[in-house]
Design a protein around this motif. Structure first.
Motif, PDB file in Angstrom:
ATOM      1  N   UNK A 119       0.815  -1.218   0.000  1.00  0.00           N
ATOM      2  CA  UNK A 119       0.000   0.000   0.000  1.00  0.00           C
ATOM      3  C   UNK A 119       0.842   1.259   0.000  1.00  0.00           C
ATOM      4  N   UNK A 120       2.050   1.174   0.570  1.00  0.00           N
ATOM      5  CA  UNK A 120       2.901   2.351   0.605  1.00  0.00           C
ATOM      6  C   UNK A 120       3.971   2.338  -0.480  1.00  0.00           C
ATOM      7  N   UNK A 121       3.779   1.470  -1.485  1.00  0.00           N
ATOM      8  CA  UNK A 121       4.725   1.424  -2.605  1.00  0.00           C
ATOM      9  C   UNK A 121       4.568   2.630  -3.518  1.00  0.00           C
ATOM     10  N   UNK A 122       3.356   3.180  -3.594  1.00  0.00           N
ATOM     11  CA  UNK A 122       3.113   4.396  -4.373  1.00  0.00           C
ATOM     12  C   UNK A 122       1.806   5.021  -3.924  1.00  0.00           C
ATOM     13  N   UNK A 123       1.658   6.297  -4.200  1.00  0.00           N
ATOM     14  CA  UNK A 123       0.427   6.981  -3.826  1.00  0.00           C
ATOM     15  C   UNK A 123      -0.774   6.426  -4.581  1.00  0.00           C
ATOM     16  N   UNK A 124      -0.576   6.113  -5.850  1.00  0.00           N
ATOM     17  CA  UNK A 124      -1.690   5.598  -6.650  1.00  0.00           C
ATOM     18  C   UNK A 124      -2.167   4.247  -6.132  1.00  0.00           C
ATOM     19  N   UNK A 125      -1.233   3.398  -5.733  1.00  0.00           N
ATOM     20  CA  UNK A 125      -1.619   2.099  -5.178  1.00  0.00           C
ATOM     21  C   UNK A 125      -2.454   2.302  -3.919  1.00  0.00           C
ATOM     22  N   UNK A 185      -5.914   3.695  -4.842  1.00  0.00           N
ATOM     23  CA  UNK A 185      -6.706   2.674  -5.522  1.00  0.00           C
ATOM     24  C   UNK A 185      -7.227   1.620  -4.557  1.00  0.00           C
ATOM     25  N   UNK A 186      -6.436   1.300  -3.526  1.00  0.00           N
ATOM     26  CA  UNK A 186      -6.918   0.331  -2.530  1.00  0.00           C
ATOM     27  C   UNK A 186      -8.100   0.899  -1.749  1.00  0.00           C
ATOM     28  N   UNK A 187      -8.049   2.179  -1.468  1.00  0.00           N
ATOM     29  CA  UNK A 187      -9.174   2.815  -0.781  1.00  0.00           C
ATOM     30  C   UNK A 187     -10.410   2.840  -1.684  1.00  0.00           C
ATOM     31  N   UNK A 188     -10.209   3.132  -2.973  1.00  0.00           N
ATOM     32  CA  UNK A 188     -11.325   3.158  -3.914  1.00  0.00           C
ATOM     33  C   UNK A 188     -11.953   1.767  -4.027  1.00  0.00           C
ATOM     34  N   UNK A 189     -11.116   0.751  -4.121  1.00  0.00           N
ATOM     35  CA  UNK A 189     -11.595  -0.626  -4.248  1.00  0.00           C
ATOM     36  C   UNK A 189     -12.426  -1.032  -3.029  1.00  0.00           C
ATOM     37  N   UNK A 190     -11.960  -0.651  -1.844  1.00  0.00           N
ATOM     38  CA  UNK A 190     -12.691  -0.991  -0.628  1.00  0.00           C
ATOM     39  C   UNK A 190     -13.974  -0.186  -0.518  1.00  0.00           C
ATOM     40  N   UNK A 191     -13.927   1.077  -0.921  1.00  0.00           N
ATOM     41  CA  UNK A 191     -15.149   1.891  -0.921  1.00  0.00           C
ATOM     42  C   UNK A 191     -16.210   1.274  -1.829  1.00  0.00           C
ATOM     43  N   UNK A 192     -15.799   0.829  -2.999  1.00  0.00           N
ATOM     44  CA  UNK A 192     -16.750   0.215  -3.936  1.00  0.00           C
ATOM     45  C   UNK A 192     -17.360  -1.052  -3.348  1.00  0.00           C
ATOM     46  N   UNK A 193     -16.538  -1.833  -2.647  1.00  0.00           N
ATOM     47  CA  UNK A 193     -17.038  -3.071  -2.061  1.00  0.00           C
ATOM     48  C   UNK A 193     -18.012  -2.786  -0.922  1.00  0.00           C
ATOM     49  N   UNK A 194     -17.699  -1.812  -0.096  1.00  0.00           N
ATOM     50  CA  UNK A 194     -18.607  -1.432   0.989  1.00  0.00           C
ATOM     51  C   UNK A 194     -19.935  -0.953   0.423  1.00  0.00           C
ATOM     52  N   UNK A 195     -19.885  -0.162  -0.644  1.00  0.00           N
ATOM     53  CA  UNK A 195     -21.115   0.326  -1.280  1.00  0.00           C
ATOM     54  C   UNK A 195     -21.920  -0.827  -1.866  1.00  0.00           C
ATOM     55  N   UNK A 196     -21.221  -1.784  -2.462  1.00  0.00           N
ATOM     56  CA  UNK A 196     -21.901  -2.944  -3.054  1.00  0.00           C
ATOM     57  C   UNK A 196     -22.638  -3.753  -2.002  1.00  0.00           C
ATOM     58  N   UNK A 197     -22.061  -3.876  -0.813  1.00  0.00           N
ATOM     59  CA  UNK A 197     -22.654  -4.689   0.247  1.00  0.00           C
ATOM     60  C   UNK A 197     -23.739  -3.940   1.002  1.00  0.00           C
ATOM     61  N   UNK A 209      -6.105  12.193  -2.368  1.00  0.00           N
ATOM     62  CA  UNK A 209      -7.191  11.679  -1.542  1.00  0.00           C
ATOM     63  C   UNK A 209      -8.409  12.590  -1.614  1.00  0.00           C
ATOM     64  N   UNK A 210      -8.182  13.888  -1.501  1.00  0.00           N
ATOM     65  CA  UNK A 210      -9.299  14.834  -1.569  1.00  0.00           C
ATOM     66  C   UNK A 210      -9.944  14.830  -2.954  1.00  0.00           C
ATOM     67  N   UNK A 211      -9.159  14.618  -3.996  1.00  0.00           N
ATOM     68  CA  UNK A 211      -9.704  14.556  -5.350  1.00  0.00           C
ATOM     69  C   UNK A 211     -10.682  13.398  -5.484  1.00  0.00           C
ATOM     70  N   UNK A 212     -10.457  12.355  -4.696  1.00  0.00           N
ATOM     71  CA  UNK A 212     -11.351  11.197  -4.681  1.00  0.00           C
ATOM     72  C   UNK A 212     -12.382  11.280  -3.554  1.00  0.00           C
ATOM     73  N   UNK A 213     -12.526  12.483  -2.984  1.00  0.00           N
ATOM     74  CA  UNK A 213     -13.507  12.767  -1.925  1.00  0.00           C
ATOM     75  C   UNK A 213     -13.203  12.076  -0.604  1.00  0.00           C
ATOM     76  N   UNK A 214     -11.970  11.625  -0.405  1.00  0.00           N
ATOM     77  CA  UNK A 214     -11.605  10.975   0.842  1.00  0.00           C
ATOM     78  C   UNK A 214     -11.235  11.994   1.909  1.00  0.00           C
ATOM     79  N   UNK A 215     -11.513  11.632   3.167  1.00  0.00           N
ATOM     80  CA  UNK A 215     -11.127  12.434   4.318  1.00  0.00           C
ATOM     81  C   UNK A 215     -10.353  11.533   5.270  1.00  0.00           C
ATOM     82  N   UNK A 216      -9.256  12.060   5.809  1.00  0.00           N
ATOM     83  CA  UNK A 216      -8.316  11.268   6.608  1.00  0.00           C
ATOM     84  C   UNK A 216      -8.592  11.432   8.101  1.00  0.00           C
ATOM     85  N   UNK A 217      -8.538  10.293   8.812  1.00  0.00           N
ATOM     86  CA  UNK A 217      -8.746  10.318  10.261  1.00  0.00           C
ATOM     87  C   UNK A 217      -7.689   9.476  10.976  1.00  0.00           C
TER      88      UNK A 217
END
Length: 240
Positions: free
Chosen positions: A105-111, A114-126, A152-160
């Motif tokens: 996950x920390x190999x690149x910013x895009x990776x 993308x992992x956050x996007x993939x998990x968001x999509x799965x949560x939405x699907x369920x 992250x903000x471009x993808x509407x993510x907020x960090x906590x």
């Protein structure tokens, strides 16, 4: 997999989201009169995990308290009913990457994104719910810089991140009494507490500690909240 959690110094926090930059955490034991209109967010990382997550949910329900679960995408597979149960019982869901593999996950910013996007999509699907709140495995310190935050903000993510740590991620075998005591360690000037806990298969002592932690914060007059897409971000100081 439990990653080694580092505790950043208080000078490393993003001061836009801190009330105080005191250099040390203080363990406090207040009466209920000391706190007014303060809020605590109970957060659990790494699930959903059978039995552990469900036991936490049972305790939260018994005390009429809501919490936030930062879930790992790969843990959802085959456990969709647990994820749906979290959401249907009124708790909020956050994203904690898909693989939870630090090397990947920390190999690149895009990776990472993308992992956050993939998990968001799965949560939405369920669940049918779109969550945009994310938490870095190990915390954002050392990983979050201006360009990462922009992506992250471009993808509407907020960090906590967090400002109270049970330390049950690096040491899940800590005695229940130690976990409870760790929940009492915080900077007295914080306007809101974000408590880091875990729900891995080895976090049985966290289950045992939870009722006492809830009763402790209730005794101080804290309001229990859930982190949502509308909650103000809380992250450590961004690297330049």
């Amino acid at each position: 997999m439990n990653l080694p959690y580092s505790r950043p110094s208080f000078s490393s926090y993003n001061t836009n989201y801190l009330i105080s930059t005191k250099p040390s955490v203080t363990s406090t034991h207040h009466t209920s009169a000391d706190k007014t209109q303060k809020i605590v967010y109970l957060t659990f990382d790494d699930g959903p995990i059978p039995n552990i997550t469900e036991d936490l949910l049972n305790t939260l329900k018994a005390y009429n308290v809501k919490a936030t679960f930062f879930v790992v995408g790969k843990e959802i597979i085959g456990r969709e009913k647990i994820l749906d149960k979290i959401y249907k019982e009124g708790h909020s869901l956050g994203l904690h990457t898909y693989s939870h593999n630090s090397k990947k996950i920390y190999s690149s910013q895009d990776v990472f994104v993308n992992e956050m996007v993939k998990t968001r999509n799965l949560v939405r699907e369920v669940t049918g719910h779109t969550t945009n709140i994310v938490r870095f495995p190990g915390g954002s310190s050392g990983h979050l810089n201006v360009s990462m935050l922009q992506k992250l903000h471009k993808n509407n993510f907020k960090v906590f991140d967090w400002n109270v740590n049970l330390e049950d991620g690096i040491n899940p075998s800590l005695p229940t009494s130690k976990l409870i005591n760790n929940a009492k360690k915080y900077n007295d000037n914080y306007s809101r507490l974000i408590v880091l806990m875990h729900c891995n298969s080895n976090n049985k002592n966290t289950i045992n500690a939870l009722p006492y932690i809830i009763k402790y914060y209730k005794s101080l007059g804290y309001k229990f909240g859930i982190i949502t897409n509308d909650t103000k971000e809380y992250y450590y100081r961004v690297k330049k």
